[in-house]
Design an enzyme around this catalytic site. Structure first.
Site, PDB file in Angstrom:
ATOM      1  N   ARG A   3       0.887  -1.238  -0.007  1.00 40.53           N
ATOM      2  CA  ARG A   3       0.014  -0.055  -0.139  1.00 40.53           C
ATOM      3  C   ARG A   3       0.859   1.271  -0.012  1.00 40.53           C
ATOM      4  NH1 ARG A   3      -4.754  -0.401   4.290  1.00 40.53           N
ATOM      5  NH2 ARG A   3      -5.027   1.859   3.360  1.00 40.53           N
ATOM      6  N   GLU A  22       0.953  21.856 -16.362  1.00 40.73           N
ATOM      7  CA  GLU A  22       0.975  23.264 -15.752  1.00 40.73           C
ATOM      8  C   GLU A  22       2.225  23.868 -15.908  1.00 40.73           C
ATOM      9  OE1 GLU A  22      -1.654  24.711 -13.892  1.00 40.73           O
ATOM     10  OE2 GLU A  22      -2.737  22.590 -14.342  1.00 40.73           O
ATOM     11  N   GLU A  63       2.456  24.896  -5.580  1.00 39.72           N
ATOM     12  CA  GLU A  63       2.254  24.661  -7.205  1.00 39.72           C
ATOM     13  C   GLU A  63       1.111  23.448  -7.387  1.00 39.72           C
ATOM     14  OE1 GLU A  63       2.375  27.357  -9.259  1.00 39.72           O
ATOM     15  OE2 GLU A  63       0.947  25.953 -10.511  1.00 39.72           O
ATOM     16  N   GLU A  70      -7.486  23.950  -8.123  1.00 41.19           N
ATOM     17  CA  GLU A  70      -7.934  24.137  -9.435  1.00 41.19           C
ATOM     18  C   GLU A  70      -8.945  23.286 -10.062  1.00 41.19           C
ATOM     19  OE1 GLU A  70      -4.773  27.430 -11.088  1.00 41.19           O
ATOM     20  OE2 GLU A  70      -4.996  25.385 -12.206  1.00 41.19           O
ATOM     21  N   GLU A  79     -19.618  26.051 -13.554  1.00 44.28           N
ATOM     22  CA  GLU A  79     -20.152  27.431 -13.873  1.00 44.28           C
ATOM     23  C   GLU A  79     -19.161  28.429 -12.796  1.00 44.28           C
ATOM     24  OE1 GLU A  79     -21.867  25.987 -10.312  1.00 44.28           O
ATOM     25  OE2 GLU A  79     -21.530  24.968 -12.052  1.00 44.28           O
ATOM     26  N   ARG A  80     -19.310  29.611 -13.251  1.00 45.61           N
ATOM     27  CA  ARG A  80     -18.869  30.883 -12.568  1.00 45.61           C
ATOM     28  C   ARG A  80     -19.367  30.960 -11.311  1.00 45.61           C
ATOM     29  NH1 ARG A  80     -14.215  31.771 -15.478  1.00 45.61           N
ATOM     30  NH2 ARG A  80     -14.117  33.741 -14.772  1.00 45.61           N
ATOM     31  N   LYS A  88      -9.657  29.641  -6.085  1.00 42.23           N
ATOM     32  CA  LYS A  88      -8.826  29.503  -7.100  1.00 42.23           C
ATOM     33  C   LYS A  88      -7.940  30.695  -6.807  1.00 42.23           C
ATOM     34  CE  LYS A  88     -10.633  26.962 -10.740  1.00 42.23           C
ATOM     35  NZ  LYS A  88     -10.438  26.992 -12.321  1.00 42.23           N
ATOM     36  N   ASP A  89      -8.248  31.832  -6.479  1.00 40.45           N
ATOM     37  CA  ASP A  89      -7.372  33.206  -6.573  1.00 40.45           C
ATOM     38  C   ASP A  89      -6.451  33.084  -5.216  1.00 40.45           C
ATOM     39  OD1 ASP A  89      -8.400  34.116  -8.826  1.00 40.45           O
ATOM     40  OD2 ASP A  89      -9.562  35.654  -7.931  1.00 40.45           O
TER      41      ASP A  89
END
Ligand SMILES: Nc1ncnc2c1ncn2[C@@H]1O[C@H](COP(=O)(O)OP(=O)(O)OP(=O)(O)O)[C@@H](O)[C@H]1O
Length: 124
Positions: A3, A22, A63, A70, A79-80, A88-89
């Site tokens: 494992r 990325e 990162e 993300e 959707e927004r 995310k910011d």
């Protein structure tokens, strides 16, 4: 044990995906490689190596965490949405803060010996 090895494989796969997908991750890796080469050339002290390697690891890890945030945000909120933006910011801001402090530490550690070496080389 099996494992544990499987979890190492999953982690390695996450790192490989981050590097493949990325652009910022590839930039951080190139910066870390440049720092390592410079540190070898300048023959810095063990404690300086420890500081630089820890900060490179921190930025690259953050990162990967940013990439994970993300992905999860895209999954739960295709959707927004203001909260999706905030998440995310904030994750991106976390990477930026670590990268700025790492760059400052890099300048403090590598700057003086680099200047000294350049003076030697070019007789400045
Ligand atoms: N679902 C969403 N709702 C609201 N704003 C979003 C959403 N998705 C992204 N954004 C905004 O757009 C910005 C860019 O988002 P994006 O998903 O392209 O990430 P990125 O930071 O460009 O990363 P990458 O290019 O590596 O995917 C985010 O930082 C955020 O401000």
């Amino acid at each position: 044990m099996r494992r544990f090895l499987a979890s190492l494989r999953f982690a390695a796969s996450g790192i490989a995906q981050g590097v493949r997908n990325e652009r910022n991750m590839r930039i951080h890796l190139i910066a870390a490689a440049a720092v390592v080469l410079l540190a070898i050339w300048l023959d810095i002290r063990p404690v300086e190596w420890a500081v630089l390697l820890a900060l490179c690891g921190l930025v690259i890890s953050l990162e990967l965490v940013n990439t994970a945030v993300e992905r999860v945000v895209d999954l739960v909120s295709p959707e927004r949405h203001p909260l999706a933006k905030a998440a995310k910011d904030a994750a991106a801001g976390g990477v930026l803060v670590a990268a700025m402090f790492a760059a400052a530490a890099g300048l403090i550690v590598l700057g003086p010996p680099l200047w000294h070496k350049l003076q030697e080389l070019f007789g400045l």
